[in-house]
Design an enzyme around this catalytic site. Sequence first.
Site, PDB file in Angstrom:
ATOM      1  N   GLY A  75       1.318  -3.126  -6.496  1.00 13.95           N
ATOM      2  CA  GLY A  75       1.131  -1.581  -5.636  1.00 13.95           C
ATOM      3  C   GLY A  75      -0.068  -0.933  -5.897  1.00 13.95           C
ATOM      4  O   GLY A  75      -1.086  -1.134  -5.218  1.00 13.95           O
ATOM      5  N   GLY A  76      -0.118  -0.089  -7.135  1.00 14.73           N
ATOM      6  CA  GLY A  76      -1.174   0.676  -7.151  1.00 14.73           C
ATOM      7  C   GLY A  76      -2.670  -0.066  -7.087  1.00 14.73           C
ATOM      8  O   GLY A  76      -3.462   0.443  -6.533  1.00 14.73           O
ATOM      9  N   GLU A 104      11.822   1.534  -4.208  1.00 19.54           N
ATOM     10  CA  GLU A 104      11.566   2.868  -3.729  1.00 19.54           C
ATOM     11  C   GLU A 104      12.779   3.142  -2.554  1.00 19.54           C
ATOM     12  O   GLU A 104      13.291   3.962  -2.376  1.00 19.54           O
ATOM     13  CB  GLU A 104      10.145   2.891  -3.415  1.00 19.54           C
ATOM     14  CG  GLU A 104       9.370   3.534  -4.533  1.00 19.54           C
ATOM     15  CD  GLU A 104       8.107   2.901  -4.587  1.00 19.54           C
ATOM     16  OE1 GLU A 104       7.334   2.642  -3.590  1.00 19.54           O
ATOM     17  OE2 GLU A 104       7.419   2.502  -5.614  1.00 19.54           O
ATOM     18  N   GLY A 108       4.730   1.425 -11.040  1.00 19.63           N
ATOM     19  CA  GLY A 108       3.898   2.678 -10.915  1.00 19.63           C
ATOM     20  C   GLY A 108       3.868   3.477 -12.226  1.00 19.63           C
ATOM     21  O   GLY A 108       3.332   4.617 -12.303  1.00 19.63           O
ATOM     22  N   TRP A 168       0.834  -1.197   0.052  1.00 17.87           N
ATOM     23  CA  TRP A 168       0.142   0.008  -0.117  1.00 17.87           C
ATOM     24  C   TRP A 168       0.802   1.274  -0.059  1.00 17.87           C
ATOM     25  O   TRP A 168       0.237   2.458  -0.193  1.00 17.87           O
ATOM     26  CB  TRP A 168      -0.733   0.083   1.348  1.00 17.87           C
ATOM     27  CG  TRP A 168      -1.675  -1.202   1.218  1.00 17.87           C
ATOM     28  CD1 TRP A 168      -2.135  -2.203   0.295  1.00 17.87           C
ATOM     29  CD2 TRP A 168      -2.933  -1.448   2.207  1.00 17.87           C
ATOM     30  NE1 TRP A 168      -3.214  -3.055   0.622  1.00 17.87           N
ATOM     31  CE2 TRP A 168      -3.530  -2.654   1.748  1.00 17.87           C
ATOM     32  CE3 TRP A 168      -3.328  -0.915   3.485  1.00 17.87           C
ATOM     33  CZ2 TRP A 168      -4.744  -3.157   2.663  1.00 17.87           C
ATOM     34  CZ3 TRP A 168      -4.285  -1.516   4.190  1.00 17.87           C
ATOM     35  CH2 TRP A 168      -4.878  -2.554   3.851  1.00 17.87           C
ATOM     36  N   LYS A 169       2.145   1.126  -0.020  1.00 17.87           N
ATOM     37  CA  LYS A 169       3.066   2.172   0.098  1.00 17.87           C
ATOM     38  C   LYS A 169       2.566   3.345   1.290  1.00 17.87           C
ATOM     39  O   LYS A 169       2.036   2.957   2.131  1.00 17.87           O
ATOM     40  CB  LYS A 169       3.149   2.754  -1.205  1.00 17.87           C
ATOM     41  CG  LYS A 169       3.637   1.834  -2.266  1.00 17.87           C
ATOM     42  CD  LYS A 169       3.955   2.422  -3.673  1.00 17.87           C
ATOM     43  CE  LYS A 169       4.295   1.278  -4.465  1.00 17.87           C
ATOM     44  NZ  LYS A 169       5.176   1.416  -5.830  1.00 17.87           N
ATOM     45  N   SER A 171       3.125  -2.602 -12.217  1.00 17.31           N
ATOM     46  CA  SER A 171       2.011  -2.271 -12.871  1.00 17.31           C
ATOM     47  C   SER A 171       1.098  -3.553 -13.224  1.00 17.31           C
ATOM     48  O   SER A 171       0.653  -3.566 -14.154  1.00 17.31           O
ATOM     49  CB  SER A 171       2.350  -1.523 -14.344  1.00 17.31           C
ATOM     50  OG  SER A 171       2.915  -0.146 -14.071  1.00 17.31           O
TER      51      SER A 171
HETATM   52  C1  PEP Z   1       5.403  -1.970  -6.242  1.00  9.63           C
HETATM   53  O1  PEP Z   1       5.089  -1.192  -5.392  1.00  9.63           O
HETATM   54  O2  PEP Z   1       6.027  -3.123  -5.467  1.00  9.63           O
HETATM   55  C2  PEP Z   1       4.722  -2.041  -7.344  1.00  9.63           C
HETATM   56  C3  PEP Z   1       4.969  -3.099  -8.056  1.00  9.63           C
HETATM   57  O3  PEP Z   1       3.909  -1.050  -7.808  1.00  9.63           O
HETATM   58  P1  PEP Z   1       2.911  -1.049  -8.847  1.00  9.63           P
HETATM   59  O4  PEP Z   1       2.054  -2.166  -9.002  1.00  9.63           O
HETATM   60  O5  PEP Z   1       1.890   0.119  -8.605  1.00  9.63           O
HETATM   61  O6  PEP Z   1       3.510  -0.913 -10.253  1.00  9.63           O
END
Ligand code: PEP
Length: 259
Positions: free
Chosen positions: A237-238, A100, A176, A12-13, A216
């Site tokens: 992530g998102g 990140e 992302g 969820w960051k 993504s």
């Molecule tokens: C992540 O943060 O590990 C990630 C894969 O983000 P996203 O799915 O948004 O690319």
Amino acid sequence: MPQRMPYVGGNWKMNTDLAGATALAEAVAAGAANLLSACQVVVCPPLTYLQAVGKALEGSAILLGAQNFHHQPSGAFTGEVSCSMLKDLGVGVVLCGHSERRHVMGEGDVLINAKVLAALEAGLQIILCIGEKIEQREAGQTDAVNAGQLAYGLAGVKPEQLARVTIAYEPVWAIGTGKTATPIDAQNAHRAIRNEIRHSFGDAAADAIRIQYGGSVKPGNAGELFSQPDIDGGLIGGASLKAGDFLAIVRAAAETGNA
Ligand code: PEP
């Protein structure tokens, strides 16, 4: 063919608030209930919401994960939390080496390795994230970068600890951005990663370790990615911030994974 239960993580960051995190956890727990026999799931909320999310997950087999921690057990480390503090909140899984943390917060291989070793010593499971930047990919260095991050990250890990290690291959340029590795490119990277594990830890460990894809992943591309033979689910992530999308991804893993 080795049996590996697919594994999907939600990162969820630095998103949600207390009410939103609790509601998201409750919705994921309710929606995933009939999928958890075919797919393992972990959610990683912000540190401040771990306790509330843990409570919302009570009675569910969904694991509680933390995005970050300090490798020392205690001491003068202002602003940090230790593995045992996370365990007090019911955390069972920690992320290490997320891009990140590597490229925005400046964590290097030595620190990432210290965190891997500390988490494993503390009895936690880890998801070790690795992956190349776009210029490394364009220079044909994807496998070399992954091999290097893997070797550094897992240095000193005992063979018996490897059962608590999952690798997440997350090409930095795909995180992302809406760009995703093609299923074939991702499969090639995953196979090379598994071969590195084979070289260092042997056949049984290589066949058993789960390698998630991250970058993504969405409901629309998850099925094709997860049906590749060396892709064992994803780190999301998102799309993990919307219960419906995340559950669709978990369902894709449960249906098309390698279990
Ligand atoms: C992540 O943060 O590990 C990630 C894969 O983000 P996203 O799915 O948004 O690319």
